[in-house]
Design an enzyme around this catalytic site. Structure first.
Site, PDB file in Angstrom:
ATOM      1  N   ARG A 179       0.840  -1.213   0.000  1.00 48.08           N
ATOM      2  CA  ARG A 179       0.000   0.000   0.000  1.00 48.08           C
ATOM      3  C   ARG A 179       0.867   1.251   0.000  1.00 48.08           C
ATOM      4  O   ARG A 179       0.649   2.171  -0.797  1.00 48.08           O
ATOM      5  CB  ARG A 179      -0.919  -0.005   1.218  1.00 48.08           C
ATOM      6  CG  ARG A 179      -2.024  -1.053   1.161  1.00 48.08           C
ATOM      7  CD  ARG A 179      -2.904  -0.990   2.402  1.00 48.08           C
ATOM      8  NE  ARG A 179      -2.096  -1.062   3.619  1.00 48.08           N
ATOM      9  CZ  ARG A 179      -2.413  -1.760   4.708  1.00 48.08           C
ATOM     10  NH1 ARG A 179      -3.544  -2.458   4.733  1.00 48.08           N
ATOM     11  NH2 ARG A 179      -1.620  -1.769   5.744  1.00 48.08           N
ATOM     12  N   SER A 204      -6.298  -0.579  -0.951  1.00 48.76           N
ATOM     13  CA  SER A 204      -6.815  -1.735  -0.225  1.00 48.76           C
ATOM     14  C   SER A 204      -5.921  -2.930  -0.520  1.00 48.76           C
ATOM     15  O   SER A 204      -5.875  -3.412  -1.662  1.00 48.76           O
ATOM     16  CB  SER A 204      -8.252  -2.021  -0.674  1.00 48.76           C
ATOM     17  OG  SER A 204      -8.662  -3.297  -0.233  1.00 48.76           O
ATOM     18  N   GLY A 205      -5.202  -3.398   0.485  1.00 46.83           N
ATOM     19  CA  GLY A 205      -4.291  -4.519   0.279  1.00 46.83           C
ATOM     20  C   GLY A 205      -5.023  -5.839   0.255  1.00 46.83           C
ATOM     21  O   GLY A 205      -6.041  -6.012   0.930  1.00 46.83           O
ATOM     22  N   LYS A 210     -12.006   7.390   3.950  1.00 48.08           N
ATOM     23  CA  LYS A 210     -10.656   7.102   4.433  1.00 48.08           C
ATOM     24  C   LYS A 210     -10.534   7.798   5.783  1.00 48.08           C
ATOM     25  O   LYS A 210     -10.757   9.014   5.880  1.00 48.08           O
ATOM     26  CB  LYS A 210      -9.613   7.634   3.440  1.00 48.08           C
ATOM     27  CG  LYS A 210      -8.228   7.087   3.683  1.00 48.08           C
ATOM     28  CD  LYS A 210      -7.311   7.416   2.516  1.00 48.08           C
ATOM     29  CE  LYS A 210      -5.873   7.118   2.851  1.00 48.08           C
ATOM     30  NZ  LYS A 210      -4.963   7.648   1.813  1.00 48.08           N
ATOM     31  N   SER A 215     -11.877   2.654   5.119  1.00 45.19           N
ATOM     32  CA  SER A 215     -10.530   2.082   5.293  1.00 45.19           C
ATOM     33  C   SER A 215      -9.682   3.084   6.071  1.00 45.19           C
ATOM     34  O   SER A 215      -9.767   4.287   5.838  1.00 45.19           O
ATOM     35  CB  SER A 215      -9.901   1.762   3.936  1.00 45.19           C
ATOM     36  OG  SER A 215      -9.260   2.877   3.404  1.00 45.19           O
ATOM     37  N   GLY A 251     -11.397  -5.844   2.716  1.00 43.69           N
ATOM     38  CA  GLY A 251     -11.721  -6.462   4.003  1.00 43.69           C
ATOM     39  C   GLY A 251     -11.989  -5.420   5.068  1.00 43.69           C
ATOM     40  O   GLY A 251     -11.912  -4.220   4.815  1.00 43.69           O
ATOM     41  N   GLN A 253     -20.334  -2.434   7.823  1.00 45.40           N
ATOM     42  CA  GLN A 253     -20.487  -2.233   6.378  1.00 45.40           C
ATOM     43  C   GLN A 253     -21.171  -3.481   5.844  1.00 45.40           C
ATOM     44  O   GLN A 253     -20.552  -4.472   5.543  1.00 45.40           O
ATOM     45  CB  GLN A 253     -19.118  -2.010   5.731  1.00 45.40           C
ATOM     46  CG  GLN A 253     -18.432  -0.728   6.263  1.00 45.40           C
ATOM     47  CD  GLN A 253     -16.926  -0.811   6.237  1.00 45.40           C
ATOM     48  OE1 GLN A 253     -16.322  -0.892   5.171  1.00 45.40           O
ATOM     49  NE2 GLN A 253     -16.310  -0.821   7.410  1.00 45.40           N
ATOM     50  N   GLY A 254     -22.497  -3.419   5.786  1.00 45.18           N
ATOM     51  CA  GLY A 254     -23.284  -4.605   5.476  1.00 45.18           C
ATOM     52  C   GLY A 254     -23.469  -5.423   6.740  1.00 45.18           C
ATOM     53  O   GLY A 254     -22.791  -5.199   7.743  1.00 45.18           O
TER      54      GLY A 254
END
Lengths: 369, 369, 369, 369
Positions: free
Chosen positions: A52, A80-81, A160, A230, A347, A352-353
């Site tokens: 990243r 996003s890794g 972010k 993230s 991830g 989130q959901g």
């Protein structure tokens, strides 16, 4: 009239920005209009993921070469890794352009992009209601920037957010205030959690009054169907990008979203594809695949260790993080539907959901009928 | 008339055989008829996967308690390590029973099970044409045992094959003969490779004359669409189980297979489901899921590092073996179609399906209409 | 007079107990006298380490073959997973025998072994002062069993302690009592922590009154220089083995201990070797190596991420657990002093030695001058 | 008269070059004199180690800011990934300066630094005698550059060598020549192997005539006691740095070396420390630690899986590469002797020291008596 452009570009390595460079050279991308870049890089997506940092440094250097002053610093870079399974490392570049007369639009609403930056977050607010409120306000500002009034027209919110470090905790200690956690890794999850809830509040998914500090990072019944958060060490505030539909925008792009209730709940995604004109009984055909510009989703292992009544082992594997398992597995489920794996599955899906599931945003180019 | 029975049983740990124990106690499983058990265990599926040994020891002890003499030793125990992603650890028990008058069959052909053991393989033949020929003969014997004449009626061949150890290599050296490899890990891949080609020869998929030693483990254009091989240190010969359709058998079970051309090629699986009476445009509905007794597949990362034109990183990840990535990813693709993840996806697919793809066998109970 | 015997036996695999079997067959080990077996197995030492279960099952089966009734169940089997770096998997068998006239002893005190089992621990006491007190009482009983009066004569206390599972937490919930944590992995650390503090209390290292619930697993200033704790899912109480010196025992064995203040603090170990008659300026010579029967130590990564002023990265590596890093590294430091790596270095050293360091016990055979 | 300077600088992250920046700002380091930087970075040291690329990019950018034209490109940057165990990420900067009258030297020989670059290596020579010869010539040039005539005065040879990529293999194919391997990961090992043998030839350790292609990467009886090789994708030739003693140089620094015969063979290192004036029976005292400027070693797992007669499991662990195990373990053994872990232990020791062992170079500042 503004037009949203989205460019999906392959990356041969975390520092391979040659594809974006070429697009700028050829005029396909106008660096001045770039608002954000989402990168899927091939590290482990965890604490020691240096892919990243390498990607961010390479992108920043690229845009500095093409933009005056500190314009490059204003571009929101979200790395996003983790490209576990067959996922392909790639960049998704979001650009705000303007209509040149004919724009392949259908006259109706088109995809809109908005951006906002919040003030620096007091460290004692991280992972608490204070962060929820600050993010909610930021999302409302980003909606305004996108010209979106109705929260239902928002389909994806990328946030972010900051995290705590030893130094930042010390600064809070110095002011005699308490932080939500002294564990820096945990602070990333709490910051994502509060940010997602902030988006949920702004989008009217949850009533702000219903959220208490104790819910953040624990009460999985509270979630947003459109937030993607993230955490990054390089910022102290929030960078927020809102994607949705607006009649004030033009152009061929359209966006919609679905919510997966668990890791293999792909039918809602199929339904969203149909709403976007890509109805398919099985896997997307090649023509439709070309029209689908971007797939942006979140994945996580269900906290109860169960998937549809069967035990999964993602949380018991001490050799591989559950986030890596979940990205590979959900990536496979989505790729089986979409027909390729150059997709963005991220991830860390706190709030989130639903627990074990996640939101999925889909962007199509209606001009490629 | 013989009837094939297949029992899918959940495992709460590698040594949890309580589900099979209960099925025997209740009479649902007759230990005397058990021919093979395929286990999906939660280890890494690689050299230091002790979940397989623990599972094998637990199953052997279980059957010794229920069978006289060395009858338990005749049961073929195939443990496949690795339940990456959301896959559920479970046992699949294959039983040969006899028709009690009414058998829910449709009078036509039904699923048949055959078994064969080869002689001990000379170590110098491992991974060479000698092993291909020995396995081909063994598969023909297993077909005979199953009462299957036409190779096209065979849909799944499970081969448990030997590997080389330092001692075995020394034994061959002592006789002045050369072994195909001195790398014991490599010998597992070569043994699986030659075994798969042996099945391909017996099933008429490849002409024996077309296979040279140099092709084994290298020429991925040669493959079987129905072979599944796994190497084990505990045997010196081959244990072969053949599953297919035969008019000499009765009962409600039917089996068919598909070949995935790459890791997300699920449409051939959907077509096979339709042939078995489980046609579905999207994900299998719950009723059809119950009729689908077992899903047996193989997965691997494509050797060229490409999936549908995009780069994958499975072969470049030095932290996680590509076999683990592939199982998680293909498991997600199949679970997205099937609707649950208690499926058997095994790694190490040399010559088992095309490069990057693999065979998938499907077993349904036609009586659960 | 009782004589302590300690047998170090190599293991070629987690289920290889052939070395112990042979020692029993040859009479070197009398199964009836075996009190405990410490095993160093080659798994990851974490949640999904199946090498421990496989080893325990193999040892239990071995002793059941050689002991009547449930005598085998009384043997304390402590499996420590993780032979990182060059560490050699092996068994250390502790046996209580009786003097046959000449015993090679010097008339003075000799190594003594004592054992005790506590009552089942109420789940709400786990990781709290209640467990500390219960373990302290258990250690005192084990000392009595060993005939050791002065706590200063105790050099090693091995405690096998319980952990929480979902079911056990539910049982506590049912009784309306609260547990210290609902995270089952964390409960292992808390149980080890409270057990180590219990030993510290019994050995007079810490005043019981000084320990509050809040200290357990957090206040690293409190520690024992002789405790070694490991949590296991298979027991509800504590199995405690005490090793020390006693005039009531005879025989050639002697034991002493050292405390490493950090991961490379080997000079205290060198000093302990000297006290045991193995003085050495550099690495132990081969003759002295043979006299050193067992090395039993604990290792962990310092919580501040610093080793002698330099940063270490063990806590930031999301690919390898810090416990695996620490065992490999401390194993190297000790093996560099000892001259071989068939040593027992165990992870999870909460309150077992100072933060980042750990206790090391040394057992020598004085008859091998 | 030339003076060698060596600066050991801590790194808080792979891109943290602030310590070197500060040393340049304060005049402690003269960027113009910098010949090489050895970096120990915290990645996995394997194929997907992005910490090396991030470090290289950060160092290159730093020196470009401080040097005119392409002078920065001439600095040899060798990044060794992997700080397993307690090893500390750090930079070692090698600088060539000139005597300012009084130089704290003792008039006798002092540490000398030499550098050489070879021509681009034809890809078909990689891993073959052709590369051995090219590297041998390069080492002789570097010795000349350092003013060292007698090979016995050389104590460390760092060689950065090329590797094969798909494109490079294709180029060779295009010219109709064969490459030693088509496996790009293997090509790294073969390139290190041939480079180490090249140094051995130049240093008179092995007769060039005794080396055949078949020996390279297989015949571990052939090795150098002073070579350290690392392969990098960014170069097509070899960058060679030689460290030794020369009467033509002045200054307080001195260098010597030892050869460890296995992973815990630290006594030869202790002897080398004594030759350098740091004689110690146990662990180095703090004063001597300050005088020891750098420790440069290589580590690997013995290929027979044995360490001093005991089995090690480094080669059987499919979760952690043996190179990571070996660095952690050897790092612990050396740190136990040295007294800190800010040392440079690098993996991939083909022909660099005997099988399972490796060379260790030690640099001391004699002025800090």
């Amino acid at each position: 009239m503004p037009i949203a452009k989205v460019h999906r570009v392959a990356a041969n390595a975390p520092d391979d920005v040659s594809g974006i460079e070429a697009a700028i050279a050829s005029g396909r991308i106008n660096a001045k209009g770039v608002i954000a870049v989402l990168g899927k890089t091939e590290g482990n997506g965890l604490v020691n993921d240096f892919s990243r940092g390498l990607a961010t440094a390479s992108l920043a250097a690229l845009f500095r070469r093409h933009l005056p002053g500190d314009a490059a610093e204003r571009i929101c870079l979200v790395m996003s890794g983790g490209t576990e399974g067959g996922m392909a490392p790639h960049w998704t570049v979001f650009e705000r352009s303007v209509s040149q007369g004919v724009d392949n639009g259908d006259g109706g609403p088109a995809m809109a992009i908005g951006r906002a930056h919040t003030f620096a977050l007091p460290f004692e607010d991280l992972g608490r209601v204070g962060q929820v409120e600050q993010v909610a306000a930021g999302v409302r500002n980003a909606m305004m920037d996108a010209g979106i009034v109705d929260p239902n027209d928002v389909h994806f919110v990328q946030i972010k957010c900051p995290l705590l470090t030893a130094q930042r905790i010390a600064e809070a200690d110095g002011r005699g205030v308490s932080v939500a956690t002294r564990d820096t890794l945990k602070s990333m999850g709490l910051s994502r959690a509060a940010s997602a809830l902030g988006a949920a509040v702004a989008l009217g998914e949850i009533d702000a009054a219903a959220i208490r500090d104790a819910d953040i990072g624990t009460n999985w019944d509270l979630w947003s169907g459109r937030a993607s958060a993230s955490a990054g060490i390089e910022l102290l505030n929030h960078e927020i990008v809102v994607l949705g539909m607006s009649a004030a925008w033009s152009g061929p792009l359209a966006i919609d979203h679905a919510v997966m209730c668990d890791a293999i709940d792909i039918e809602p995604v199929r339904a969203a594809l149909a709403r976007l004109g890509l109805a398919t009984p099985g896997q997307l055909c090649e023509a439709d695949r070309r029209r689908l510009i971007a797939v942006l989703g979140k994945a996580e292992a269900s906290h109860d260790g169960i998937l549809r009544g069967n035990r999964h082992t993602m949380l018991d594997d001490s050799d591989i993080s559950s986030t890596r398992h979940a990205r590979a597995f959900v990536g496979g489920a989505l790729a089986g539907l979409i027909g390729h794996a150059e997709i963005y599955v991220s991830g860390g899906a706190e709030h989130q959901g639903p627990d074990g599931g996640g939101p999925v945003a889909l962007i199509v180019d209606r001009s490629l009928a």
